[in-house]
Design a protein around this motif. Structure first.
Motif, mmCIF file in Angstrom:
data_model
loop_
_atom_site.group_PDB
_atom_site.id
_atom_site.type_symbol
_atom_site.label_atom_id
_atom_site.label_comp_id
_atom_site.label_asym_id
_atom_site.label_seq_id
_atom_site.Cartn_x
_atom_site.Cartn_y
_atom_site.Cartn_z
ATOM 1 N N GLY A 1 0.837 -1.198 0.000
ATOM 2 C CA GLY A 1 0.000 0.000 0.000
ATOM 3 C C GLY A 1 0.867 1.242 0.000
ATOM 4 O O GLY A 1 2.039 1.222 0.368
ATOM 5 N N THR B 1 -4.346 4.303 -3.109
ATOM 6 C CA THR B 1 -4.453 2.965 -2.527
ATOM 7 C C THR B 1 -5.519 2.936 -1.437
ATOM 8 O O THR B 1 -5.818 3.958 -0.798
ATOM 9 C CB THR B 1 -3.114 2.507 -1.925
ATOM 10 N N VAL C 1 -5.074 -0.807 -5.696
ATOM 11 C CA VAL C 1 -4.131 0.253 -6.075
ATOM 12 C C VAL C 1 -4.527 0.745 -7.460
ATOM 13 O O VAL C 1 -4.698 -0.056 -8.386
ATOM 14 C CB VAL C 1 -2.676 -0.250 -6.103
#
Length: 991
Positions: free
Chosen positions: A138, A737, A761
């Protein structure tokens, strides 16, 4: 001793009030309130798996896809032997690799003329010096800066070590060909009555690599050939069929030349070869050609055949790049003073490292294949891979060959084409590399009287890259082949007087045998490339509790925490290539290679807050919010703002919910900004070929208008050069994200931890070159003048010579999935096995249902659905079990790579194979401690699984699933093990 555990699982033995710092945040917190899903690989696990390269450690994690490893960097001509981490399969450039939370100098990207990148070569960080690897997925750019779009790999080194230990390990393949040896040591001593520590570590690793000749699955070549029974893409008949084993139908196994020129009418190409001693000619059996003999005098037909007299060139391939690594690392920590006014402690720290990584990879010899004959003038882009040419009056030509040529009307100055393996002229092509890295991090840290912690540091890194490649000057080899008899001396000489004066020594190309040193030296050269990348950074960080306050409803006192800092970074790279490599394509055998010089700086400031929201309430034992913001100013691409917002809700001791959103960036690196245009030859689909020109009503007219002749067949020509280079106008990529997950640690089942995290994402403003196939379709299907202007064809033949694509901020990507982790540790006495130790079992897996890349949003045909394709399976995971019984520890691991599709964006009719089934790999190891000795050993790939036996993948090579006529991904082949069953054993002695 699990392979990968969540941060919460790793810290289950700590108390809830102990403060720790986990990758993804700079704030120390009680372990209960950590907001980040973090995977951890510790030193014990690394040793138990017999892994001697850090990228092999990273490659075990299901969160990584298509890592660049020693089995996949063999694709590089310049830059073999590098290894990079690739989280979520979003590309190595979108994974930030740190060492002890700080940036590490990057490396050459592996492309010609590289100015340097942010990619950290993991070969320069040996596993023996690693305490643990923490991986957070992330966006984390707000905490660590650019490039942390997919996440962060934080490698934490051993430090404050007291004592000494030396480890040696050897690893061998059951099938031979592969051998690795590693020896390393760690030495540490406390100094100044315990005020400081000096830890020194060294590592030596020698990996012999692996070559095609070492594996039967590589030499039994599988080829995908056109199915003559298929009349259309929708007739229900496979368009292409797999054949094995196949050999070349144009190059002889004896190494002797094969005459390409048709001497007896249509279909007589490649029907005669020379005797190895050059005294005459013999018939050449091309073997079984699935599509039959060409009905003209120019087409190659099937370049691969079943049986026949052809050569097997796969024996020269590199399946795993050889590498020798030497690393020396010193870490120093020393408390200089304490209680100096508002400063409680002042500590000095240093991390100084030298690393040398070197080796050589091999490729096929300077094979002359089936393309247009090279002219060697250095301007027309012919790289020398086409046929060789000789005149009919060449004095080395045997009489029967001369008569055969004369019968076809080729006499005197008339020429004919022939192909030759050329292994006897100098062996395989070789690419030697050496990467020397020096890195020094120094600084001061400590604690203030109010409990705040501070740090100031300076980080200097230099990567010196040396590349030496075996090359051949095309014009000079042609001069040597153009032989004549000197009328004065009667000696055979080079026909060109200027070449004679330059030292030209003629070659008899019709005879198999080594060249003399003088013959070899005239045309064969070593081209050199020396690149230097320097990274400097400096920063200051401050963290602590701003104040404490009573949280709502419960009144529990908790601190409002912060971390703040400023950073400066400078990247400078220069790449010097020699004169020969800088010339146009075709001057030497290799690609044109012009190195860039450039630099950029960044200035950044960040702030992170840890906010306790609730404490000690029913259904809310702890609720915390983590906010971070970073402002970055790049000297080349302007400013960027990144942020993240994460929350964690500990419902009780059993259940914790966590999640967050983030904005991250990838800033253009030196390669992206300054690299001159470079060539690649991965292959494109020329829609003007007779095989495809009728598939669109506009193609014929547009192809003719652009100089493509009637009857043009692209199969008769080599792949064109697709040129891409840097763009100083590039802006940062933007990554968005999202993560949401739960951690389950039931108090009624001590030792059990279950984690599940959903994530996605999205990347916009992504760097992408204009796709070559998209440009071709836009030109010939729609007549787009911009697209047509990017395509250059040769006059007369009509073949594409070059396609120019410029990197722009036009790309988009989206990927999403679910991570699942389970770990359960318990004493065997719970199940009635008293005094038999403890057992830890676990699973870590990733489900990836969607992975989309759009290189050019203006051309939706460039939209590629990667999820489920080779290298990007929907499912990937690892099961493991560790049994600890007194001094004995036994580890079993089983990892799987889910079913994968070979040809994305194509129907199942495209070939007789389309999906690769799920692949399983099993590893078994054991460790025994006796006094100050530890013995360990094991077996990797216990079931001796070979790579998938399909075209494009059997070699375990980087070109996973690539086929020139389809928009496919590359890299997937590296997910599969080419080594086979391997045994390792070693010992550690501690003092």
């Amino acid at each position: 001793m699990a392979l990968a555990t969540s941060a919460s699982a790793q810290t289950t033995t700590t108390t809830s009030t102990e403060e720790i710092v986990v990758t993804g945040s700079r704030i120390a917190r009680p372990n209960l309130t950590q907001p980040n899903p973090v995977q951890v690989v510790n030193a014990e696990t690394i040793q138990s798996l017999g892994l001697t390269t850090t990228v092999d450690v990273i490659n075990q994690l299901p969160q990584t896809q298509n890592n660049l490893t020693m089995s996949t960097s063999n694709r590089f001509i310049n830059g073999a032997g590098v290894s990079f981490a690739n989280l979520r399969g979003l590309g190595e450039y979108r994974t930030l690799t740190l060492v002890d939370g700080k940036r590490h100098v990057g490396s050459l990207s592996g492309r010609n003329g590289s100015g340097g990148t942010s990619l950290v070569d993991l070969n320069q960080i040996p596993p023996s010096l690693i305490d643990r690897v923490e991986v957070v997925t992330g966006g984390a750019s707000a905490v660590y800066g650019a490039d942390a779009v997919a996440g962060v790999v934080n490698i934490i080194l051993k430090k404050n070590y007291e004592g000494a230990e030396i480890t040696s390990e050897i690893k061998e393949s059951e099938h031979g060909g592969y051998h690795a040896f590693n020896t390393n040591g760690v030495f540490g001593v406390n100094v100044g009555n315990g005020r400081g520590n000096i830890t020194f570590g060294f590592d030596y690793n020698n990996d012999k690599g692996l070559f095609g000749r070492d594996r039967d699955f590589a030499t039994q070549n599988i080829s995908l050939l056109t199915n003559p029974a298929s009349k259309s893409a929708t007739d229900g008949i496979f368009d292409r069929l797999s054949y094995r084993p196949t050999v070349s139908s144009t190059v002889a196994a004896t190494g002797a030349p094969v005459i390409k020129t048709a001497l007896r009418g249509a279909g007589s190409q490649y029907t005669f070869a020379f005797k190895p001693d050059g005294t005459g000619i013999v018939p050449f059996n091309r073997g079984f050609l699935p599509n039959g003999t060409p009905t003209n005098t120019t087409s190659v037909g099937d370049a691969q055949a079943i049986g026949g007299d052809g050569a097997e060139t796969s024996q020269y391939l590199t399946l795993r790049v050889p590498n020798t690594r030497v690393v020396a690392n010193t870490l120093i920590n020393y408390q200089l003073a304490e209680n100096l006014g508002f400063v409680k402690t002042i500590n000095f720290f240093a991390d100084v490292k030298y690393a040398d990584s070197r080796g050589a990879t091999e490729s096929t010899p300077f094979t002359n294949g089936t393309g247009t004959a090279p002219t060697g003038n250095g301007t027309d882009g012919i790289s020398g891979t086409g046929s060789l040419v000789a005149r009919a009056d060449n004095p080395y030509l045997p009489a029967d060959a001369r008569a055969l040529l004369a019968g076809a009307g080729i006499t005197g100055a008339g020429t004919f084409q022939f192909t030759r393996l050329n292994n006897d002229w100098g062996g395989q092509r070789e690419y030697h590399y050496e990467y020397q890295v020096f890195r020094a991090v120094t600084g001061f840290n400590g604690e203030l009287q109010n409990g705040w912690k501070y740090e100031a540091f300076y980080d200097y890194g230099r990567n010196q890259t040396s590349l030496l490649n075996k090359d051949r000057v095309t014009a000079r080899i042609n001069q040597q082949l153009d032989a004549a008899v000197d009328p004065t001396s009667g000696q055979i000489v080079c026909r060109d007087p200027a070449a004679q004066a330059a030292g030209c020594v003629p070659i008899n190309p019709f005879k198999v045998g080594p060249l003399t040193q003088a013959q070899y030296n005239y045309a064969h050269v070593i081209t050199k490339e020396i690149a230097t990348l320097i990274q400097e950074s400096a920063g200051a960080n401050l963290s602590g509790d701003i104040f404490k306050y009573r949280t709502p409803f419960s009144g529990t006192v908790a601190p409002l925490s912060f971390a703040a800092g400023v950073e400066w970074r400078r990247e400078y790279g220069t790449d010097n290539t020699d004169y020969l490599a800088q010339q146009g394509s075709g001057f030497i055998y290799g690609n044109q290679n012009v190195g860039p010089t450039g630099s950029y700086t960044s200035r950044e400031a960040y702030l992170e807050l840890g906010i306790p929201v609730l404490r000690d309430l029913p259904f809310a034992k702890a609720v915390d919010l983590d906010l971070a913001y970073r402002y970055s100013k790049y000297s080349t691409s302007g400013s960027a703002n990144t942020w993240n917002a994460r929350a964690v809700w500990a419902i009780n001791d059993d259940v914790k919910v966590r999640g967050g959103v983030a904005r991250a960036v990838r800033a253009p690196n030196l390669d992206d900004l300054f690299s001159p245009a470079g060539d690649n030859f991965l292959g494109v689909l020329d829609v003007c070929s007779i095989t495809d020109i009728g598939n669109n009503p506009n193609r014929t007219a547009n192809c003719r208008a652009n100089g493509v002749p009637v009857g043009f067949d692209s199969r008769n020509f080599s792949n064109p050069s697709v040129r891409t280079g840097g763009n100083p106008a590039l802006k940062p990529e933007i990554g968005s994200t999202f993560t949401a997950g739960v951690v389950f640690t039931p108090t009624f089942v001590p030792g059990l931890t279950v984690t599940a995290d959903y994530w996605w994402v999205r990347i916009t403003n992504g760097q992408a070159s204009l796709d070559a196939n998209s440009l071709i379709r836009a030109c010939y299907d729609t007549g787009n003048p911009v697209a047509c202007g990017a395509i250059t064809r040769r006059a007369g033949s009509g073949e594409i010579f070059r396609i120019n694509g410029t990197v722009q901020n036009i790309g988009k990507e989206l990927t999403r999935g679910l991570d699942l982790g389970v770990q359960y540790s318990f004493g065997l006495d719970r199940v009635g096995l008293k005094n038999y130790g403890d057992l830890t079992v676990g699973f870590d897996g990733t489900w990836n249902p969607e992975n989309i890349i759009i290189q050019n949003p203006a051309d939706l045909s460039s939209k590629l659905y990667r999820a489920g394709t080779v290298g990007y399976p929907h499912l990937r995971g690892t099961f493991r079990a560790v049994w600890d019984w007194d001094a004995l520890s036994v580890t079993w691991q089983s990892r799987f790579i889910g079913e994968s599709e070979m040809f994305p964006n194509a129907s199942n009719e495209v070939a007789d194979f389309h999906n690769i089934p799920t692949f399983w790999y099993h590893d078994l190891s054991a460790k025994y401690r006796w006094r100050n000795l530890t013995f360990f050993g094991g077996i990797n790939n216990l079931a001796d699984k070979k790579p998938p036996q399909y075209a494009f993948l059997y070699q375990g090579s980087y070109q996973g699933g690539s086929y020139s006529t389809f928009p496919v991904t590359t890299g997937g082949g590296g997910a599969y093990d080419p080594i086979g069953r391997a045994f390792f054993a070693g010992a550690t002695i501690k003092f």
